[in-house]
Design a protein around this motif. Structure first.
Motif, PDB file in Angstrom:
ATOM      1  N   PHE A 185       0.854  -1.195   0.000  1.00 41.87           N
ATOM      2  CA  PHE A 185       0.000   0.000   0.000  1.00 41.87           C
ATOM      3  C   PHE A 185       0.886   1.239   0.000  1.00 41.87           C
ATOM      4  O   PHE A 185       1.857   1.334   0.768  1.00 41.87           O
ATOM      5  N   THR A 186       0.561   2.188  -0.883  1.00 45.50           N
ATOM      6  CA  THR A 186       1.248   3.469  -0.926  1.00 45.50           C
ATOM      7  C   THR A 186       0.189   4.571  -0.989  1.00 45.50           C
ATOM      8  O   THR A 186      -1.000   4.295  -1.165  1.00 45.50           O
ATOM      9  N   GLY A 187       0.625   5.811  -0.884  1.00 42.85           N
ATOM     10  CA  GLY A 187      -0.309   6.921  -0.989  1.00 42.85           C
ATOM     11  C   GLY A 187      -0.270   7.597  -2.331  1.00 42.85           C
ATOM     12  O   GLY A 187      -0.695   8.752  -2.471  1.00 42.85           O
ATOM     13  N   CYS A 188       0.231   6.889  -3.359  1.00 44.74           N
ATOM     14  CA  CYS A 188       0.417   7.487  -4.681  1.00 44.74           C
ATOM     15  C   CYS A 188       0.222   6.401  -5.734  1.00 44.74           C
ATOM     16  O   CYS A 188       0.833   5.330  -5.655  1.00 44.74           O
ATOM     17  N   SER A 189      -0.606   6.665  -6.727  1.00 43.15           N
ATOM     18  CA  SER A 189      -0.887   5.675  -7.767  1.00 43.15           C
ATOM     19  C   SER A 189       0.338   5.348  -8.602  1.00 43.15           C
ATOM     20  O   SER A 189       0.543   4.192  -9.000  1.00 43.15           O
ATOM     21  N   ASP A 190       1.184   6.344  -8.891  1.00 38.47           N
ATOM     22  CA  ASP A 190       2.393   6.080  -9.662  1.00 38.47           C
ATOM     23  C   ASP A 190       3.354   5.175  -8.890  1.00 38.47           C
ATOM     24  O   ASP A 190       4.007   4.298  -9.472  1.00 38.47           O
ATOM     25  N   LYS A 191       3.443   5.389  -7.597  1.00 44.06           N
ATOM     26  CA  LYS A 191       4.308   4.529  -6.789  1.00 44.06           C
ATOM     27  C   LYS A 191       3.745   3.111  -6.712  1.00 44.06           C
ATOM     28  O   LYS A 191       4.500   2.132  -6.728  1.00 44.06           O
ATOM     29  N   ALA A 192       2.422   3.011  -6.622  1.00 41.83           N
ATOM     30  CA  ALA A 192       1.792   1.684  -6.613  1.00 41.83           C
ATOM     31  C   ALA A 192       2.098   0.950  -7.914  1.00 41.83           C
ATOM     32  O   ALA A 192       2.406  -0.251  -7.916  1.00 41.83           O
ATOM     33  N   SER A 193       2.026   1.674  -9.025  1.00 39.92           N
ATOM     34  CA  SER A 193       2.346   1.078 -10.316  1.00 39.92           C
ATOM     35  C   SER A 193       3.811   0.662 -10.371  1.00 39.92           C
ATOM     36  O   SER A 193       4.147  -0.403 -10.908  1.00 39.92           O
ATOM     37  N   PHE A 205      -1.592  -1.162  -4.153  1.00 40.03           N
ATOM     38  CA  PHE A 205      -2.771  -0.302  -4.095  1.00 40.03           C
ATOM     39  C   PHE A 205      -2.416   1.086  -3.562  1.00 40.03           C
ATOM     40  O   PHE A 205      -1.497   1.241  -2.749  1.00 40.03           O
ATOM     41  N   ASN A 206      -3.180   2.072  -4.012  1.00 36.87           N
ATOM     42  CA  ASN A 206      -3.123   3.419  -3.456  1.00 36.87           C
ATOM     43  C   ASN A 206      -4.227   3.520  -2.409  1.00 36.87           C
ATOM     44  O   ASN A 206      -5.408   3.571  -2.748  1.00 36.87           O
ATOM     45  N   TYR A 207      -3.839   3.540  -1.144  1.00 41.43           N
ATOM     46  CA  TYR A 207      -4.848   3.506  -0.078  1.00 41.43           C
ATOM     47  C   TYR A 207      -5.643   4.807   0.020  1.00 41.43           C
ATOM     48  O   TYR A 207      -6.692   4.856   0.684  1.00 41.43           O
ATOM     49  N   LYS A 208      -5.166   5.861  -0.650  1.00 45.72           N
ATOM     50  CA  LYS A 208      -5.900   7.128  -0.608  1.00 45.72           C
ATOM     51  C   LYS A 208      -7.034   7.178  -1.622  1.00 45.72           C
ATOM     52  O   LYS A 208      -7.980   7.945  -1.454  1.00 45.72           O
ATOM     53  N   THR A 209      -6.929   6.385  -2.663  1.00 45.29           N
ATOM     54  CA  THR A 209      -7.949   6.432  -3.715  1.00 45.29           C
ATOM     55  C   THR A 209      -8.691   5.114  -3.889  1.00 45.29           C
ATOM     56  O   THR A 209      -9.717   5.073  -4.558  1.00 45.29           O
ATOM     57  N   GLN A 210      -8.188   4.029  -3.318  1.00 43.58           N
ATOM     58  CA  GLN A 210      -8.821   2.728  -3.453  1.00 43.58           C
ATOM     59  C   GLN A 210      -9.367   2.246  -2.119  1.00 43.58           C
ATOM     60  O   GLN A 210      -8.835   2.589  -1.053  1.00 43.58           O
ATOM     61  N   ASP A 211     -10.411   1.455  -2.178  1.00 43.47           N
ATOM     62  CA  ASP A 211     -11.040   0.915  -0.981  1.00 43.47           C
ATOM     63  C   ASP A 211     -10.134  -0.173  -0.399  1.00 43.47           C
ATOM     64  O   ASP A 211      -9.932  -1.229  -1.012  1.00 43.47           O
TER      65      ASP A 211
END
Length: 349
Positions: A185-193, A205-211
């Protein structure tokens, strides 16, 4: 020999969101060396999330703590000649005078204030800054935390928060090498990718934008065996109910609360997930395992040479940028061109 040094101090009490306004650069004259002392010039200064916790409990005017790779530029100690490279705990300072025989208590263990660079660097194509990254506190914590504390076993499922961070990206790679299913889990979609495609995490997963609950239902249908938590707060409370029986929670940080020390989000110790599933929740201080550091470094270098683990670093030129780099780290910011180099950040002194 320089006649003065520059160093950063805390300008004002900071218990909420940190900004560059809380830092102030000061300058002072350097005294002549006494017998047994050395003068060091910082080459790399590590920018660490734990600094946020130190700041929260510091008074205005106190120097900012941190570790350096430094070179001895003047010496009155035959064991530490001019030109020798060291790892020193001298904070955000470009020059420092220190008695290298001094020790400090860390985790109940007396450790040197100054140490020579890990000898493993001599035979590995790693930068000198790795003494504060892969072969420093992040790498040692990742390796010893997984092997000695979590007792990770092949086939288990691990969840890592701050999974693209200074320590998290190493934990994930080590866990994959050990045969675990890795969820980050990260707080950034690019980092998750990035951790999914570059580091080959099983799930990211981006825990800030995903459930988070939905993500765990998909990625960990049989539960989480090991929870490597650097964030704490609401995210940790959401993950705990998904732990397996006899699961292990390794707490290495609490980023969610570092900027909210007056009203921190806590974990209820009567939570059903804890006592019904007989979870073990353990804080981890790597200095407790100081006697195992040498063996751990040998293992880490071996894995690096076998291309089973790859450390990532981002080096910023300029002592004056320390506050800005630190604030950006706390806010999860990055430069797109350096997304692959975000985890360990160092500033050239």
């Amino acid at each position: 020999m320089p006649c003065s040094r520059k160093f950063w101090v805390l300008k004002d009490t900071c218990r909420d969101e940190v900004t560059t306004d809380y830092f102030e650069e000061e300058e002072e004259d350097l005294e002549d060396l006494r017998k047994g002392e050395i003068m060091c010039r910082a080459l790399f200064i590590s920018v660490d999330p734990i600094t946020r916790l130190h700041i929260a409990y510091s008074d205005p005017g106190q120097p900012i703590l941190g570790r350096q790779v430094a070179r001895v530029v003047e010496s009155r100690n035959t064991d530490f000649p001019k030109g020798k490279l060291l790892v020193v705990a001298m904070g955000w300072s470009n020059y420092s005078i220190v008695d290298p025989t001094m020790t400090q208590e860390m985790g109940g263990v007396e450790v040197p204030l100054c140490e020579t660079l890990p000898r493993q660097l001599e035979n590995a194509s790693l930068p000198k800054s790795s003494a504060m990254g892969l072969l420093g506190i992040p790498g040692l914590t990742a390796y010893l935390g997984l092997t000695e504390l979590a007792k990770a076993e092949e086939g288990e499922t691990i969840v890592i928060t701050s999974a693209a961070g200074q320590m998290g990206h190493l934990v994930g790679q080590l866990a994959r090498h050990m045969g675990l299913r890795v969820i980050g889990f990260t707080g950034c979609s690019d980092k998750a990718s990035w951790i999914k495609t570059e580091l080959m995490y099983d799930w990211a997963f981006n825990y800030k934008t995903q459930d988070v609950k939905q993500a765990l239902n998909i990625a960990a249908p049989n539960g989480v065996d090991i929870f490597w938590d650097a964030v704490g707060g609401d995210l940790a409370n959401t993950i705990l109910p998904y732990m397996s029986y006899y699961g292990r929670v390794i707490m290495v940080g609490n980023l969610a609360n570092y900027g909210n020390m007056d009203n921190p989000v806590s974990i209820s110790m009567i939570d059903l997930a804890i006592h019904l599933k007989e979870l073990t929740i353990t804080g981890f201080n790597v200095y407790r395992y100081y006697h195992m550091w040498e063996d751990a470094r040998e293992a880490l270098v071996k894995l690096f040479k076998e291309e089973k683990i790859k450390p990532y670093e981002h080096v910023v030129e300029g002592f004056e940028f320390l506050p800005e780099v630190f604030v950006n780290q706390m806010n999860g910011k990055y430069q797109e061109n350096y997304i692959q180099n975000i985890p360990s950040i160092f500033v050239v002194g």
